[in-house]
Design an enzyme around this catalytic site. Structure first.
Site, short mmCIF file in Angstrom:
data_model
loop_
_atom_site.label_atom_id
_atom_site.label_comp_id
_atom_site.label_asym_id
_atom_site.label_seq_id
_atom_site.Cartn_x
_atom_site.Cartn_y
_atom_site.Cartn_z
N LYS A 135 1.10 -1.12 -0.20
CA LYS A 135 0.04 0.15 -0.24
C LYS A 135 0.98 1.20 -0.02
O LYS A 135 1.92 0.84 0.44
CB LYS A 135 -0.96 0.16 1.16
CG LYS A 135 -0.38 -0.16 2.78
CD LYS A 135 0.54 0.60 3.03
CE LYS A 135 0.32 1.98 3.34
NZ LYS A 135 1.62 2.84 4.12
N TYR A 219 -5.27 4.20 6.03
CA TYR A 219 -5.39 3.43 7.28
C TYR A 219 -6.75 4.18 7.88
O TYR A 219 -7.73 3.46 8.26
CB TYR A 219 -4.44 3.44 8.24
CG TYR A 219 -3.26 2.37 8.09
CD1 TYR A 219 -3.28 1.13 7.54
CD2 TYR A 219 -1.94 3.01 7.54
CE1 TYR A 219 -2.20 0.40 7.28
CE2 TYR A 219 -0.91 2.21 7.16
CZ TYR A 219 -1.07 0.63 7.03
OH TYR A 219 0.00 0.08 6.66
P1 NAD Z 1 11.96 2.32 2.34
O1 NAD Z 1 12.52 3.95 1.94
O2 NAD Z 1 12.61 1.96 3.67
O3 NAD Z 1 12.65 1.39 1.03
C1 NAD Z 1 12.21 1.52 -0.18
C2 NAD Z 1 12.97 0.55 -1.10
O4 NAD Z 1 12.97 1.19 -2.48
C3 NAD Z 1 14.62 0.85 -0.62
O5 NAD Z 1 15.24 -0.41 -0.67
C4 NAD Z 1 15.06 1.75 -1.75
O6 NAD Z 1 16.51 1.34 -2.24
C5 NAD Z 1 14.24 1.43 -2.88
N1 NAD Z 1 14.27 2.27 -4.14
C6 NAD Z 1 14.44 2.02 -5.32
N2 NAD Z 1 14.24 3.24 -5.91
C7 NAD Z 1 14.10 4.15 -5.19
C8 NAD Z 1 13.69 5.76 -5.43
N3 NAD Z 1 14.06 6.06 -6.65
N4 NAD Z 1 13.83 6.37 -4.32
C9 NAD Z 1 13.73 5.84 -2.84
N5 NAD Z 1 13.85 4.29 -2.67
C10 NAD Z 1 14.05 3.72 -3.84
O7 NAD Z 1 10.61 2.20 2.12
P2 NAD Z 1 9.72 1.39 2.91
O8 NAD Z 1 9.19 1.77 4.36
O9 NAD Z 1 10.13 -0.12 3.01
O10 NAD Z 1 8.27 1.29 2.10
C11 NAD Z 1 8.05 0.87 1.18
C12 NAD Z 1 6.76 0.34 0.63
O11 NAD Z 1 6.46 -0.66 1.60
C13 NAD Z 1 5.90 1.52 0.65
O12 NAD Z 1 4.88 1.48 -0.30
C14 NAD Z 1 5.21 1.59 1.89
O13 NAD Z 1 4.03 2.41 2.00
C15 NAD Z 1 5.24 0.15 2.23
N6 NAD Z 1 5.10 0.15 3.55
C16 NAD Z 1 4.05 -0.88 4.05
C17 NAD Z 1 3.85 -1.01 5.52
C18 NAD Z 1 2.65 -1.90 5.87
O14 NAD Z 1 2.47 -1.84 6.91
N7 NAD Z 1 2.02 -2.51 4.88
C19 NAD Z 1 4.71 -0.51 6.38
C20 NAD Z 1 5.84 0.19 6.03
C21 NAD Z 1 6.07 0.36 4.28
#
Ligand code: NAD
Length: 363
Positions: A135, A219
């Site tokens: 999401k 949410y």
């Molecule tokens: P994050 O920034 O920690 O990780 C993002 C990943 O994408 C990294 O590995 C990064 O290297 C990669 N990436 C590739 N291209 C990128 C760019 N151009 N800019 C930035 N990062 C890039 O983020 P996250 O918190 O892991 O979130 C990732 C996804 O998961 C999002 O859609 C977020 O909403 C979702 N998420 C969901 C939940 C949940 O409870 N369902 C919780 C946290 C995150």
């Protein structure tokens, strides 16, 4: 349950043997190998993959971590050591599409910033593998529709990572609406936010799909939609920021009211500046209060008749992925399909429109 699922799977695999030419790659490979567990490849090894999904995939019964896709080569040795990922199952964003030929991978899980969800979901669907996508589904309704179409065209399943819908505590209040235990829903108050002190993150960048509405606002929307069991017919919203040095491209906070066909209303609040995580549902003859409402664990609540909602689970993410894997194995509908992700993005778009034009937006 496990045995039953496996029997069903094998039955399905056997029945399909004659028609394998028409199978998506994932089922084709599963058919040949009669796997006990579907192989999952995580795309994007950031916070959520590292801290929540990969550990949860050590607990799952119907699927397992088999592959990774990353643009950060320095992460590869760490993941190989920790999870024993084979070299042949490690991809980057350039050779991602070669997963099509990898029988170890049945599901591609997109865990990237939201602006990349549509591109990678569509590319994943084109490999013939099933797709799970985090999401918010995508920044626009148009992209969500393209993602759904790509999965339909490739005859693969699409699930959105709304872990809470797999949580029995959330299912408990959904049931109250369904059974009309306390009569009609009158009013929902739904809040989802946390204080984010980071100053340079994709959540603050418009081009990467940032903004609190997609991140936490969904949410609050889910709370209102699941509590009523209805889709909103109008939205009235305001967005604002109190830290314009950080949140100058996207909103830091949003407050919005939803109106539902039954007459129920919802007041929703979401923010990157305020810690809040609760849901209050007022019915004709009672109420339900959930706090926390959308956490990774410990979601719980109480009803006005004194009944407690408190079903501890080991891992929401493991339950989500096990249930989504079972849907693939058994050929049943996903609990949270792409259409569900799209419904929230329709509301998100309406919130932005209402806030920009300072008017009520009908849906
Ligand atoms: P994050 O920034 O920690 O990780 C993002 C990943 O994408 C990294 O590995 C990064 O290297 C990669 N990436 C590739 N291209 C990128 C760019 N151009 N800019 C930035 N990062 C890039 O983020 P996250 O918190 O892991 O979130 C990732 C996804 O998961 C999002 O859609 C977020 O909403 C979702 N998420 C969901 C939940 C949940 O409870 N369902 C919780 C946290 C995150």
């Amino acid at each position: 349950m496990e045995k039953k699922q496996r029997r069903l799977f094998l039955k399905q695999a056997g029945a399909m043997a004659a028609t394998t030419a028409f199978l998506p790659n994932s089922l084709w490979s599963a058919t040949r190998q009669q796997k006990d567990k579907l192989g999952v490849a995580l795309v994007g090894l950031g916070y959520y993959s590292t801290d929540l999904l990969a550990p949860a995939l050590q607990l799952t019964k119907n699927c397992e971590l088999k592959g990774i896709v990353t643009g950060s080569p320095e992460k590869i040795p760490v993941w190989k050591k920790k999870y024993g990922i084979a070299d042949k199952n490690i991809y980057n964003y350039g050779n991602f599409d070669d997963i099509a030929n990898n029988p170890d991978i049945d599901v591609i899980y997109i865990v990237l910033p939201p602006s990349m969800h549509a591109e990678y979901t569509i590319r994943a669907a084109n490999t013939g593998k099933h797709v799970w996508c985090e999401k918010p589904m995508a920044p626009s309704v148009e992209e969500c529709e393209k993602m759904i179409k790509a999965c339909k065209d490739n005859k693969v399943k699409l699930a959105i990572g709304y872990r809470c819908q797999h949580d029995p505590n959330i299912q408990a209040y959904m049931q109250v609406a369904k059974e009309r235990t306390f009569g009609k829903v009158m009013m929902v108050t739904s809040a989802a936010g946390y204080f984010d002190g980071r100053t340079d993150h994709w959540k603050q960048k418009k081009a990467l799909g940032g903004g609190v509405m997609g991140d936490m606002g969904v949410y609050a929307i889910q709370g209102a939609r699941l509590a009523t069991g209805e889709e909103p017919i109008s939205v009235l919203a305001q967005t604002y920021t109190v830290r314009p040095d950080i949140y100058h491209e996207v909103e830091e906070t949003a407050m919005f009211q939803l109106e539902f066909p039954s007459g129920a209303r919802a007041a929703c609040h979401t923010s990157f500046g305020i810690n809040m995580n609760y849901l209050k549902i007022n019915y004709e003859k009672g109420w339900v209060y959930m706090e926390p409402h959308s956490s990774y664990n410990g979601n719980k609540g109480v009803r006005s008749d004194g009944v407690e909602i408190n079903f501890p689970i080991e891992s929401q993410q493991a339950k989500q992925m096990d249930e989504d894997a079972a849907s693939i194995i058994n050929g049943t509908n996903m609990l949270v399909p792409g259409e569900e992700g799209l419904r929230d993005i329709r509301v998100v778009e309406a919130v932005y429109k209402s806030a920009a034009k300072d008017c009520l937006v009908k849906l």
